[in-house]
Design an enzyme around this catalytic site. Structure first.
Site, mmCIF file in Angstrom:
data_model
loop_
_atom_site.group_PDB
_atom_site.id
_atom_site.type_symbol
_atom_site.label_atom_id
_atom_site.label_comp_id
_atom_site.label_asym_id
_atom_site.label_seq_id
_atom_site.Cartn_x
_atom_site.Cartn_y
_atom_site.Cartn_z
ATOM 1 N N CYS A 87 24.413 8.767 -0.909
ATOM 2 C CA CYS A 87 23.583 7.554 -1.028
ATOM 3 C C CYS A 87 22.132 7.859 -0.639
ATOM 4 C CB CYS A 87 24.173 6.456 -0.132
ATOM 5 S SG CYS A 87 23.145 4.988 0.023
ATOM 6 N N CYS A 90 20.481 5.371 1.736
ATOM 7 C CA CYS A 90 20.989 5.542 3.103
ATOM 8 C C CYS A 90 20.162 6.574 3.863
ATOM 9 C CB CYS A 90 22.444 5.985 3.087
ATOM 10 S SG CYS A 90 23.592 4.786 2.356
#
Length: 333
Positions: A87, A90
C-alpha cells in the site's frame, strides 16, 4: 468522533479489558524488578512504570490484540494503523503517525496492524480499504479516518482523542523515560537530588497527620499550581479533598437519602464518598456508574466527574479503576 462497540467474536472478548489493571500491575512490578537488578549491577534503570519512546509504536497481531490493545487502552489511547507492505498511501501515512505519536510523549500509543497477516482483524473492523485508522479508549472503538489526511487534520484528530480520553475517562497516558534507551548514568549520578516540591509535599503529609485537611489541600494545590502533572500531589489532593468532604457527614442520614433517592446525583455522590472512605471501593464505583446510567445533562456530568476524582484517590494502577473505567465507557456510549 463517535465511539462504537464492535463485535469481536472469535478474536477477542471486550469484557477482558477488565483485566487491564492486573496486567499493568504485573508489568510495572516486572519493570521495577528489572530496575532494581540494574541498580545492583552498578547502573540505574528507568523509573518503574516508565517506558522508552520506542515502546509507543508497536506491531500488533490477532493473538496479542487483547493484551496489546484492549488492556492497554485502559491506561492510554491506542491508535490502530491498518496497513500493508504493498500500500503506497500507507507508506506516507505510517511514518507521520509514528512521529506524531512520539511527539505526544505518552498520551498515545500507535499499534500497527498488517492486514495481510491479520485478515480476521480486518474483517472484524469492517475495513473496506487501507490505510484505515481507528482508536481504542477504555475498550471502546472509535473510527478516526481512512486514507491519507493532511498533517494538520491528523494532529487535530489526535488532540481530540487525547482530550476525550482524559475528560471522559480520566485516562492521561503513560510515563515516558526519554533516557531509557541511552547509556546508563554513572554511579554518582544514579541517585536523583531532592525535588523542588519535597518540602511542600512533606508539609501536606504533616497537615494530614495533624487533621488539618484544609492545610493539606492547599499545600498540594501549591505544588500543582507550578507542576500540574505531579503524580504525588494529584493523589494527595484527591485523598485530602475526599476526607474533607466526609469529615462532617452523618453516615446514617447520607445512606438513607441515597437509598430513598436512587436517581438523585447529590445523594449518590455523597454515599459513594462514604463507600470509598470505608474501603468499599467497588461499591463506590458501581454506585456512580449506575447513577451515570440513569441521569442526563449536567447531573450526569457531575456524577462522572466525581467518579474520575475517586479514580485519582485509588490510583490508575488499581485493577478496580480499570474495570470501572470500562463500565463507565459502556454506560456513556
Amino acid at each position: 468522533m463517535q465511539p462504537r462497540n464492535m463485535s469481536m467474536s472469535g478474536v477477542v472478548d471486550l469484557a477482558a479489558v477488565k483485566a487491564a489493571g492486573e496486567a499493568k500491575v504485573k508489568a510495572e512490578q516486572a519493570r521495577a524488578e528489572a530496575a532494581r537488578q540494574a541498580g545492583q549491577g552498578g547502573g540505574a534503570g528507568p523509573s518503574a512504570g516508565a517506558v522508552p519512546p520506542s515502546a509507543l509504536v508497536i506491531d500488533v497481531d490477532e493473538a496479542g490484540f487483547e493484551r496489546d490493545v484492549l488492556q492497554l487502552s485502559a491506561e492510554v489511547p491506542v491508535v490502530l494503523d491498518f496497513w500493508a507492505e504493498w500500500c503506497e498511501p500507507c507508506k506516507q501515512l505510517s511514518p507521520l503517525l509514528e512521529r506524531l505519536t512520539v511527539e505526544a510523549n505518552g498520551r498515545l500509543v500507535l499499534a500497527k496492524v498488517d492486514v495481510d497477516a491479520n485478515q480476521m482483524l480486518m474483517q472484524q473492523f469492517q475495513i473496506q480499504g487501507i490505510p484505515a485508522v481507528f482508536a481504542v479508549v477504555a475498550g471502546q472503538v472509535l473510527p478516526l479516518f481512512q486514507g491519507v489526511a493532511p498533517e494538520q487534520q491528523i494532529r487535530e484528530t489526535l488532540a481530540q482523542l487525547v482530550q476525550v480520553a482524559e475528560e471522559r475517562f480520566g485516562i492521561i497516558g503513560i510515563e515516558v523515560d526519554p533516557n531509557a534507551e541511552g547509556a546508563a548514568p554513572a554511579a554518582d549520578e544514579a541517585e536523583a537530588p531532592a525535588g523542588p516540591y519535597d518540602a511542600l509535599l512533606e508539609a501536606a503529609v504533616v497537615a494530614l497527620d495533624a487533621g488539618d485537611l484544609g492545610g493539606a489541600v492547599q499545600a498540594y494545590k501549591n505544588v500543582l499550581a507550578d507542576d500540574p502533572a505531579n503524580t504525588e500531589a494529584k493523589l494527595g489532593l484527591a485523598q485530602a479533598e475526599l476526607l474533607a468532604r466526609v469529615q462532617h457527614m452523618n453516615p446514617q442520614a447520607v445512606r438513607t437519602a441515597a437509598a430513598e433517592n436512587p436517581k438523585d446525583p447529590a445523594a449518590q455522590i455523597a454515599a459513594a464518598d462514604l463507600d470509598l472512605v470505608g474501603g468499599h471501593v467497588e461499591d463506590a464505583f458501581g454506585r456512580l456508574v449506575d447513577t451515570v446510567r440513569v441521569t442526563f445533562g449536567e447531573d450526569r456530568d457531575a456524577v462522572r466527574l466525581r467518579l474520575l476524582e475517586l479514580f485519582e484517590v485509588i490510583g490508575a494502577d488499581d485493577p478496580r479503576v480499570s474495570a470501572a473505567r470500562t463500565a463507565l465507557a459502556r454506560v456513556l456510549f
